[in-house]
Design an enzyme around this catalytic site. Structure first.
Site, PDB file in Angstrom:
ATOM      1  N   LEU C  19       0.909  -1.204  -0.092  1.00 28.59           N
ATOM      2  CA  LEU C  19       0.141  -0.122  -0.080  1.00 28.59           C
ATOM      3  C   LEU C  19       0.905   1.174  -0.064  1.00 28.59           C
ATOM      4  O   LEU C  19       2.030   1.107   0.539  1.00 28.59           O
ATOM      5  CB  LEU C  19      -0.921  -0.021   1.386  1.00 28.59           C
ATOM      6  CG  LEU C  19      -1.842  -1.299   1.523  1.00 28.59           C
ATOM      7  CD1 LEU C  19      -2.477  -0.965   2.759  1.00 28.59           C
ATOM      8  CD2 LEU C  19      -3.070  -1.263   0.302  1.00 28.59           C
ATOM      9  N   ASP C  20       0.289   2.360  -0.606  1.00 32.99           N
ATOM     10  CA  ASP C  20       1.073   3.627  -0.264  1.00 32.99           C
ATOM     11  C   ASP C  20       0.306   4.303   0.463  1.00 32.99           C
ATOM     12  O   ASP C  20      -0.520   4.305   1.148  1.00 32.99           O
ATOM     13  CB  ASP C  20       1.543   4.192  -1.796  1.00 32.99           C
ATOM     14  CG  ASP C  20       0.351   4.531  -2.783  1.00 32.99           C
ATOM     15  OD1 ASP C  20      -1.129   4.699  -2.104  1.00 32.99           O
ATOM     16  OD2 ASP C  20       0.253   4.660  -3.879  1.00 32.99           O
ATOM     17  N   SER C  21       0.639   5.661   0.683  1.00 30.91           N
ATOM     18  CA  SER C  21       0.011   6.808   1.551  1.00 30.91           C
ATOM     19  C   SER C  21      -1.289   7.054   1.068  1.00 30.91           C
ATOM     20  O   SER C  21      -1.997   7.598   2.056  1.00 30.91           O
ATOM     21  CB  SER C  21       0.764   7.841   1.613  1.00 30.91           C
ATOM     22  OG  SER C  21       0.619   8.839   0.283  1.00 30.91           O
ATOM     23  N   GLY C  23      -3.408   4.301   0.857  1.00 27.97           N
ATOM     24  CA  GLY C  23      -4.200   3.363   1.576  1.00 27.97           C
ATOM     25  C   GLY C  23      -4.404   2.375   0.394  1.00 27.97           C
ATOM     26  O   GLY C  23      -5.271   1.362   0.668  1.00 27.97           O
ATOM     27  N   VAL C  24      -3.895   2.695  -0.890  1.00 29.94           N
ATOM     28  CA  VAL C  24      -4.127   1.535  -1.787  1.00 29.94           C
ATOM     29  C   VAL C  24      -2.872   0.985  -2.375  1.00 29.94           C
ATOM     30  O   VAL C  24      -1.781   1.420  -2.102  1.00 29.94           O
ATOM     31  CB  VAL C  24      -5.049   2.186  -3.141  1.00 29.94           C
ATOM     32  CG1 VAL C  24      -6.252   2.826  -2.840  1.00 29.94           C
ATOM     33  CG2 VAL C  24      -4.031   3.438  -3.695  1.00 29.94           C
TER      34      VAL C  24
END
Lengths: 141, 141, 141, 141
Positions: C19-21, C23-24
């Site tokens: 995930l990245d910042s 949230g995906v």
């Protein structure tokens, strides 16, 4: 490219953890390179990615087309150019190229389309962004 | 380990993009493996990572000690065991081990300490979590 | 797809480090998913990636086209389908799709072209591979 | 640190793909930072990683101890210091520290032990390397 902001060009070098068992940079890492260069570009024109996120706007990629022309090896230095090619009300188009130094060989070409997702999960480019993009497009001519 | 929840053991296999130019899994990827196994462990005992995050609690690692005993190659299958070794009011201790199949060779050992950061950026384990951890500790005996 | 080898379908789940910042799952990780699924596919039809490498043949991607249709979140389970769409003497074409479970929503589509580079760094598909691919193509009809 | 080679200090910045859903650099990426800094260090003292690999010597980590003192966020700039702390005939010890700019806050500390594996998969530091390390150790005093 003289009248473009300087930071459209991002320079870096291969890091060994980016290599795979063939001894070349793994394909997925080019996505990392191009993402970082796009974020620097957006930052350079005053688009604060994280600030938009807090206001409920998520920048997302919807499509990417990538052509691998040559490999990158351990120690290789390269630079990435990022050019905005805006067209629609809901989409951003970028053309990015990675060149290997010192011969400046075109190593990888990346064409991508992004959009902004609002808090209702619908595509929407904030007005402020559209204005900025217009100015950039003028400046790039 | 009979009285432990089943999902303390996470099974997987090497993915080729995890290899580096030496043809072995790059050291950093073990952090990925162990993180995923810890999250599955926490999920299994009812700790919803993302839900806590929305309430302002961030789980963070403060220390890790990792011993590499043998390499992992393309195609290798392995499993990771995760055991809670809770000690303090502000800290969680985990012991995790990665075994290569089918000989079940101990390949990597990971000892880590985590804590929870509240919305004021101070360490604080939520009461509910402490209760759950106590129950787990009892069950592990 | 009944007459295809079973392992054309690879099932997995999102790992939180992907995930990245926002949230995906970060865009680059889809490349990882598809690469792993392709390698499993090649392995399933008897193509040993590492063995070819030792004989001087490197499999490389030359082009990829990826369409992101929906995001993947923490805990999401998914499967990837891999279909060979071989056309030329020097190139392999794959069509891969990622579906989110349990509704089986098409989340990401990946079309890619690969080739084999011989020890003289020229494109060349080994005869043995071409024979195998022909058989697979027959079987897929 | 005046009498150390300049490139013991590696400067960089956070790339957004390194962030996880908490908006901070994921723990595993520190391993990437420190690995890259170590390789630059070895390169600076004339140790060609890839050349040794071709001669059958693989450099591997056997142990690492990492302490996370503060998070890194999007846009953060930092530098990594790498210091050799050689002790044995078969092992290399490194002490590495990551400092966040501009306040130069110690953000992460990394102590690691590596060795060299010869073509018979046994630990062996090549003579040439030992000589170089001795010289470095002298220079660091």
């Amino acid at each position: 490219m003289n009248n473009l902001p300087k930071n459209l060009i991002w320079e870096s070098e291969v890091r060994d953890y980016e290599l795979d068992s063939q001894g070349v940079v793994n394909n997925a890492n080019y996505f990392h390179y191009f993402e970082h260069a796009r974020h620097l570009f957006l930052h350079a024109i005053g688009v604060n990615f994280m600030a938009w996120q807090k206001q409920g706007f998520d920048f997302v990629l919807v499509h990417a087309d990538i052509t691998y022309k040559a490999p990158l090896y351990s120690g290789d230095e390269f630079f990435v150019t990022t050019r905005l090619d805006y067209q629609g009300k809901l989409k951003l188009h970028f053309i990015q190229e990675l060149y290997k130094k010192p011969e400046n060989i075109l190593t990888c070409k990346f064409i991508c389309t992004g959009t902004c997702i609002n808090s209702e999960r619908k595509p929407e480019l904030p007005e402020e962004l559209i204005e900025k993009l217009k100015m950039i497009m003028e400046g790039q001519k």
